[in-house]
Structures are given as structure tokens and as C-alpha cells.
Design a protein around this motif. Structure first.
Motif, mmCIF file in Angstrom:
data_model
loop_
_atom_site.group_PDB
_atom_site.id
_atom_site.type_symbol
_atom_site.label_atom_id
_atom_site.label_comp_id
_atom_site.label_asym_id
_atom_site.label_seq_id
_atom_site.Cartn_x
_atom_site.Cartn_y
_atom_site.Cartn_z
ATOM 1 N N GLY A 256 50.333 72.965 -17.115
ATOM 2 C CA GLY A 256 50.058 72.497 -18.468
ATOM 3 C C GLY A 256 50.379 73.538 -19.517
ATOM 4 O O GLY A 256 50.955 73.226 -20.574
ATOM 5 N N ARG A 260 53.216 73.138 -22.419
ATOM 6 C CA ARG A 260 52.864 73.241 -23.835
ATOM 7 C C ARG A 260 53.674 74.344 -24.530
ATOM 8 O O ARG A 260 54.195 74.150 -25.638
ATOM 9 N N GLU A 282 45.089 75.723 -28.475
ATOM 10 C CA GLU A 282 45.679 74.416 -28.200
ATOM 11 C C GLU A 282 46.391 74.411 -26.854
ATOM 12 O O GLU A 282 46.361 73.411 -26.119
ATOM 13 N N PHE A 286 45.322 71.988 -23.655
ATOM 14 C CA PHE A 286 46.262 71.127 -22.943
ATOM 15 C C PHE A 286 46.184 71.412 -21.441
ATOM 16 O O PHE A 286 46.080 70.495 -20.617
ATOM 17 N N GLU A 309 48.020 62.594 -22.124
ATOM 18 C CA GLU A 309 48.049 62.167 -23.525
ATOM 19 C C GLU A 309 46.881 61.231 -23.842
ATOM 20 O O GLU A 309 46.313 61.293 -24.941
ATOM 21 N N LEU A 312 43.887 63.435 -24.458
ATOM 22 C CA LEU A 312 44.007 64.208 -25.690
ATOM 23 C C LEU A 312 43.784 63.332 -26.922
ATOM 24 O O LEU A 312 43.165 63.764 -27.904
#
Length: 315
Positions: A256, A260, A282, A286, A309, A312
Motif C-alpha cells: 500500500g 501510494r 496519508e 492508505f 477505495e 477510504l
């Protein structure tokens, strides 16, 4: 292409906490898990590790194919598949005893020939420094990947039960740490590598190495921390509604984070050193969602990008 080099193996996982409980044979290995997680998150990914001709080799190939990972060493080897005998503590955190085999049935020429001509990221496998003869070959692969444009990442994953020459291991580990732009470790790795030092001091020492720009430290149920040359940040875990176990959680988090960083344009030499606290937070968030969704299952089962997603957006 993202390339992950290193071990694949079969995790022999107990079905209960009872003594002599039956064990499930699940595909695993930190680099193997990370390659699958990267591909499921939408990255073109290759896996550089020999696969055995035995029945467990077939077990390993299935999830790679399902995730869309390109197996870079296409010729299978006669050595038996490496195995990890898994046990859990009261927090369901995993520990391992290993029986090595096919994961180091390679040659320098074979690995270098299988490495793609253009590499965005090369991730070093945690077993790479353990044996001197293996470390020398894997370092040649790291050097070749860097020459082909790769950022180098390293998930340390100390496996002290495999280390029978601690001084030699630490020396070889230093070489890989010096080559890496991004270094990830667990709090257990930190305690073994530098007992008595603070996480902040150890991260600072890693950032003083020739190429290191970003250090990520996982803290189990307490989340994770990140340190760039400009800032630091922390993030908590994402706890799924139904909990399975923590197998592959760190590997999923690493995938992840790499995903990202790539998406914000930071996964390049010089791109991570200046990340500020907001960008670090951030990125950790993620990674935490990817890891948490993996923990909803028994064994390593990283989520798809759509699953990430959805969480999130909801949070």
C-alpha cells in the motif's frame, strides 16, 4: 514494472491453538505476499524467485496467476518448496520456523537474465542477507535494477531463527540497507537490530545512510510511523469488522505504501526525502487500510484496489 525479489514458501498454519493442531498449507513468504498485494492494487508486478516442481510449487503459482503477477523465472526447479511452520501468540501475531529449499535454488546469471530491462521499483527480499553466497548474488541484482532505473525498497524482516552467523548477517544487511531508498521494519526488527535505542534514533541512523529517504516502522496494533528527511508522521490501524489473523499484514502495508508513493509521484530517487507530515500520514493511512483488509482473512489475502477505495471513501 515493480519487481519483488526473494522468497516464496508454504506457511503451515495451525487451525486452532490446541497442541498438535492440524495445519493448513497456505502460500506465503514476505516478497511473494507483497508482489501479490502490489498487483491487486493495480501495479504491473513481477516476482523474481525460483518455484519448485513439487505440489507446493503448484500451490504457489495459483495466487500469482490470479493476481496477475508475472513470474519472471519461468523454469521451475527440482529443490523442494521452502516451508514456514507458523505459530501465534495471544494477540494472534505470527512467528515462524523455516525449512529452506527452492527459494535459494538460483544462479546469478539466471536472476539477471530474468530481470526486466526497465524497472520502476525493486524490492529486496528479507532472506537476501542471510547466507553469504546468496547475498552476493542478490546484491548484483539490486545493482542491476538500480542501473535500469529502479528505486530500491527493503522490508528488513529479520528472521533470527535462520541466522547462524550474526556478525556476518549484520555485515551483509548493512550492504542492503546502504542500497535502499525506502526501508521498512517492524518494532520486533528494531528490538533485535538495535536494542536499547529509540525508534526515532534508529530511523535517523537509517536516514543517514547513502540512499535512504524514507523509513517506515510498524507497531502491530499501535499502527505505524514514517520518517522522511523532512518530517515524520504516525497512523493507526484499520480494524476490519471480522478479524482473521495478521499473516501478511506487514507485506500488505508495504504494498500500500509503495502504491501510494507511486501515485503521488514520490517513488523515485530524490522524491521521498522531502515528504511532509501530511503526505506521510496519508501514505500510512492508505497502507493501514490495505493491511487491515488483509487481516480480515486467515492467511495472507490482500485486498483489491476497489476494496481499499470503498473503505477510504467511507472513512
Amino acid at each position: 514494472m515493480f519487481v519483488v525479489g526473494g522468497e516464496s514458501l508454504i506457511d503451515l498454519v495451525p487451525v486452532s491453538s490446541a497442541p498438535n493442531a492440524e495445519r493448513l498449507a497456505l502460500p506465503g513468504g514476505s516478497p511473494y505476499n507483497c508482489a501479490i498485494a502490489l498487483s491487486k492494487l493495480g501495479n504491473e508486478t513481477g516476482f523474481l524467485c525460483p518455484i519448485s516442481t513439487d505440489k507446493y510449487g503448484d500451490v504457489l503459482l495459483g495466487p500469482l496467476a490470479d493476481a496477475g503477477v508475472r513470474v519472471l523465472l519461468t523454469e521451475r526447479v527440482e529443490a523442494p518448496t521452502t516451508k514456514a511452520i507458523v505459530s501465534f501468540n495471544e494477540k494472534m501475531q505470527a512467528s515462524y520456523v523455516f525449512e529452506r529449499g527452492a527459494d535459494h535454488a538460483f544462479s546469478e546469471a539466471g536472476l539477471l537474465a530474468a530481470l526486466p530491462s526497465a524497472v520502476t521499483l525493486y524490492q529486496i527480499g528479507g532472506f537476501s542477507p542471510i547466507l553469504a553466497e546468496d547475498a552476493a548474488i542478490w546484491m548484483k541484482v539490486v545493482e542491476a535494477a538500480r542501473e535500469r532505473g529502479a528505486v530500491i525498497s527493503f522490508d528488513i524482516n529479520v528472521r533470527d531463527k535462520l541466522v547462524d552467523d550474526e556478525a556476518g548477517y549484520r555485515h551483509r544487511l548493512d550492504g542492503f540497507l546502504d542500497a535502499a531508498h525506502l526501508i521498512k521494519l517492524s518494532e520486533e526488527d528494531h528490538a533485535w537490530l538495535s536494542p536499547g535505542s529509540s525508534i526515532e534514533d534508529f530511523a535517523a541512523a537509517l536516514l543517514d545512510r547513502p540512499h535512504c529517504e524514507l523509513v517506515v516502522v510498524t507497531l502491530g496494533e499501535h499502527g505505524s510511523r514514517a520518517f522522511s528527511r523532512s518530517a515524520q508522521a504516525a497512523a493507526g490501524i484499520y480494524a476490519p469488522p471480522v478479524f482473521g489473523d495478521t499473516v501478511g499484514a506487514g507485506d500488505s502495508l508495504m504494498a500500500g505504501i509503495l502504491t501510494r508513493l507511486h501515485e503521488i509521484g514520490a517513488l523515485r530517487a530524490g522524491g521521498m526525502a522531502g515528504l511532509d507530515a501530511n503526505a506521510l500520514a496519508e501514505t500510512l493511512k492508505f497502507g493501514a487500510v490495505v493491511a487491515g483488509l488483509n487481516c480480515a482473512h486467515k492467511g495472507c489475502n490482500p485486498p483489491s484496489r476497489a476494496e481499499v477505495e470503498a473503505i477510504l471513501v467511507a472513512h
